[in-house]
Write a protein that holds these residues in place. Sequence first.
Motif, short mmCIF file in Angstrom:
data_model
loop_
_atom_site.label_atom_id
_atom_site.label_comp_id
_atom_site.label_asym_id
_atom_site.label_seq_id
_atom_site.Cartn_x
_atom_site.Cartn_y
_atom_site.Cartn_z
N GLN A 2 -28.41 17.93 27.86
CA GLN A 2 -27.79 18.98 27.85
C GLN A 2 -28.25 20.13 27.09
OE1 GLN A 2 -24.41 17.53 25.04
NE2 GLN A 2 -25.67 18.44 23.16
N THR A 3 -27.82 21.36 27.41
CA THR A 3 -28.48 22.70 27.06
C THR A 3 -28.01 22.91 25.54
OG1 THR A 3 -26.34 23.77 27.85
CG2 THR A 3 -28.04 23.34 29.47
N PRO A 4 -28.45 23.92 24.95
CA PRO A 4 -28.17 24.19 23.54
C PRO A 4 -26.80 24.44 23.42
CG PRO A 4 -30.29 25.15 24.06
CD PRO A 4 -29.68 24.38 25.39
N ASP A 5 -26.14 25.11 24.43
CA ASP A 5 -24.72 25.49 24.26
C ASP A 5 -23.85 24.32 24.73
OD1 ASP A 5 -25.13 25.44 26.87
OD2 ASP A 5 -24.40 27.40 27.24
N GLY A 6 -24.22 22.92 24.96
CA GLY A 6 -23.62 21.87 25.23
C GLY A 6 -23.35 21.40 26.42
N VAL B 296 -40.49 23.82 29.40
CA VAL B 296 -40.21 23.09 30.69
C VAL B 296 -38.72 22.92 30.59
CG1 VAL B 296 -39.98 21.00 32.12
CG2 VAL B 296 -42.28 21.65 31.02
N ARG B 297 -38.23 22.63 29.34
CA ARG B 297 -36.95 22.67 29.18
C ARG B 297 -35.96 23.79 29.39
NH1 ARG B 297 -37.08 19.98 24.57
NH2 ARG B 297 -36.50 17.94 25.07
N SER B 298 -36.63 24.79 28.87
CA SER B 298 -35.87 26.13 29.13
C SER B 298 -35.97 26.71 30.48
CB SER B 298 -36.60 27.20 28.12
OG SER B 298 -36.81 26.90 26.74
N ALA B 299 -36.94 26.42 31.33
CA ALA B 299 -36.87 26.65 32.55
C ALA B 299 -36.05 26.10 33.41
CB ALA B 299 -38.47 26.58 32.92
N VAL B 300 -35.91 24.71 33.23
CA VAL B 300 -35.09 23.88 33.69
C VAL B 300 -33.32 24.44 33.57
CG1 VAL B 300 -33.86 21.46 33.89
CG2 VAL B 300 -36.36 21.70 34.04
N GLU B 301 -33.31 24.78 32.38
CA GLU B 301 -31.79 25.18 31.92
C GLU B 301 -31.58 26.44 32.54
OE1 GLU B 301 -31.87 25.00 27.87
OE2 GLU B 301 -32.05 22.55 27.76
N ALA B 302 -32.32 27.31 32.63
CA ALA B 302 -32.23 28.70 33.10
C ALA B 302 -32.10 28.48 34.66
CB ALA B 302 -33.81 29.58 32.93
N ARG B 303 -32.62 27.72 35.45
CA ARG B 303 -32.42 27.41 36.81
C ARG B 303 -31.16 26.48 37.34
NH1 ARG B 303 -37.56 28.39 35.87
NH2 ARG B 303 -38.72 29.34 37.37
N GLY C 3 -19.00 23.38 31.89
CA GLY C 3 -19.07 25.12 32.26
C GLY C 3 -19.93 25.94 31.31
N GLU C 4 -20.01 27.02 31.16
CA GLU C 4 -20.90 27.88 30.60
C GLU C 4 -20.21 28.95 29.64
OE1 GLU C 4 -24.69 30.83 31.75
OE2 GLU C 4 -23.80 29.84 33.12
N VAL C 5 -20.51 28.91 28.45
CA VAL C 5 -19.93 29.96 27.48
C VAL C 5 -20.59 31.08 27.35
CG1 VAL C 5 -18.86 30.42 25.24
CG2 VAL C 5 -18.64 28.14 26.29
N LEU C 6 -20.03 32.35 27.99
CA LEU C 6 -20.84 33.34 28.00
C LEU C 6 -20.53 34.31 26.46
CD1 LEU C 6 -20.03 34.53 31.41
CD2 LEU C 6 -21.99 33.25 30.74
N GLU C 7 -19.32 34.12 26.19
CA GLU C 7 -19.03 35.01 24.82
C GLU C 7 -17.90 33.91 24.16
OE1 GLU C 7 -18.54 39.37 24.52
OE2 GLU C 7 -18.79 39.14 26.95
N SER C 8 -17.76 33.98 22.79
CA SER C 8 -16.75 33.41 22.11
C SER C 8 -16.49 34.10 20.87
CB SER C 8 -17.04 31.99 21.90
OG SER C 8 -18.00 31.97 21.06
N ARG C 9 -15.14 34.21 20.34
CA ARG C 9 -14.92 34.74 18.97
C ARG C 9 -13.62 34.21 18.65
NH1 ARG C 9 -14.64 39.72 21.82
NH2 ARG C 9 -12.47 40.49 22.22
N HIS C 10 -13.31 34.17 17.22
CA HIS C 10 -12.35 33.60 16.73
C HIS C 10 -11.24 34.68 16.57
CE1 HIS C 10 -13.90 29.49 16.42
NE2 HIS C 10 -15.03 29.88 15.43
N THR C 11 -9.85 34.41 16.87
CA THR C 11 -8.93 35.24 16.57
C THR C 11 -7.74 34.68 15.92
OG1 THR C 11 -7.80 34.77 18.92
CG2 THR C 11 -9.54 36.48 18.79
N GLU C 12 -6.57 35.51 15.84
CA GLU C 12 -5.66 34.91 14.97
C GLU C 12 -4.76 34.01 15.92
OE1 GLU C 12 -2.72 37.95 13.59
OE2 GLU C 12 -4.10 38.81 12.41
N ASP C 13 -4.98 34.23 17.01
CA ASP C 13 -4.02 33.11 18.01
C ASP C 13 -4.91 32.01 18.50
OD1 ASP C 13 -2.08 34.80 17.94
OD2 ASP C 13 -2.92 36.25 19.46
N GLY C 14 -6.23 32.18 18.24
CA GLY C 14 -7.17 30.87 18.87
C GLY C 14 -8.62 31.34 19.13
N THR C 15 -9.42 30.51 19.90
CA THR C 15 -10.69 30.87 20.31
C THR C 15 -10.66 31.63 21.65
OG1 THR C 15 -11.46 29.01 19.18
CG2 THR C 15 -12.90 30.01 20.64
N TRP C 16 -11.12 33.00 21.27
CA TRP C 16 -11.12 33.71 22.65
C TRP C 16 -12.58 33.53 23.34
CZ3 TRP C 16 -14.97 37.33 24.23
CH2 TRP C 16 -14.56 38.14 25.50
#
Length: 470
Positions: free
Chosen positions: A295-299, A406-413, A440-453
């Motif tokens: 798995q990639t660093p972001d899961g 190598v791991r970074s190059a694999v994940e980037a591709r 999937g791939e998470v590009l951005e995330s932040r916590h809000t009052e209603d949940g995780t954006w």
Amino acid sequence: MRSHTDVAPEFDQHPELTGGDLELAERHALRRVAGLSTELTDVTEVEYRQLRLERVVLVGVWTEGGATDADNSLAELAQLAETAGSQVLDGVIQRRSRPDPATFVGRGKVEELRGIVSSVGADTVICDGELSPSQLRNLEQQIKIKVIDRTALILDIFAQHAKSREGKAQVELAQLEYLLPRLRGWGEALSRQSGGAGGGSGGGVGLRGPGETKLETDRRRINSRIARLRREIKHMKTARDTKRANRARGAVPHVAIAGYTNAGKSSLLNRLTGAGVLVENALFATLDPTTRRAQTPDGRQYVLSDTVGFVRHLPHQIVEAFRSTLEEVAAADLVVHVVDGAHPDPQEQVRAVREVLAEVGADALPELLVVNKSDAADAETVLRLKGLWPDAVFASARSGTGIAEVRSAVEARLPRPPVELELTVPYESGGLVHQIRTHGEVLESRHTEDGTWLRVRVDEALAATLRAGT
């Protein structure tokens, strides 16, 4: 067989044995049974004239390229012979425009070869090429010892190393298809009759006569066994296709590790995933594909598959028999092409591998070239290869150098999911966030009052689920 383990240092810290360690110990504990058989006593065991490789002389015909190419090819044949368990005593190369159609090498060289065989006490001659049945027969008659070719040698190594049911079936199929046109007997062995006898007893009216020769019986039984093996492999292919379809439905990217035999593919897989698969400094140590999750660093999850090693002039019987396995490479999203940077001719290795990849329809896939064993190559060679392959990653699976790159190059591709979404996931639906990170791939995330954006990239199926659930 001269060999040593090539286990990554990280495994030395753990005294318990991995599956690969156990398999390697078992392999080294086994002693090959030497023997000769000209007939099939039981086709299910493929008891056909088993190779007895102990003291061998190598013979090559140099038809193109330079003298260095010819030397490298014979050196590789010597490695193959040692992997099969033999001792190489001598080797000769003849410069010809093409191999002699009758004896592979010219008549003068046959005489010289007979003298060398006699002086060193060899029991086998191995020719660096695929010989026709008549070439094999003529050489054996003139040299007076057993002659085999490169194809038979590779098939013998495959037979020693196959472990899984599918691998064993694939190797047996390749052996039988190679054997069929080469069936030949010694003395009267294949002239025995198994049908009616002309004298009285036998098959009755209209059926008396010479009957079926031993050669014809063997051919019939081999053809029957080949048909059965093809059916079995076809069923196994169906199971493999089902697994592949499940991966595709789950949108799990697939990375295939391919390369020349003994380039360090299994060592690299161990480094990237901690798989613990067999690592041995021998040709064709890995025949049965190994698939591991990473798995990639972001899961985000993906799978890595180790594949059978390639070699120049890989026998077409092997390519055909292993086609269902090699198609795993063709179905991958990325091919990590491992090259032995310390080999005398890494460019020839790359050419041979790409030739086989093209044969199974994998030549159009994205490719990441990894030059392994770069710590064992001299500085001048590394500089030359960097100029030749500027996009390659240089690493050493043994020492761990360059593995992070190598791991970074694999994940980037890795392929990116096609659908981009912005959504807010309620905190009580945290399972959805985990699903997005896994598939999937998470590009951005932040916590809000209603949940995780989140701003994410996902496949069509997951996008539909998210739209319906948020």
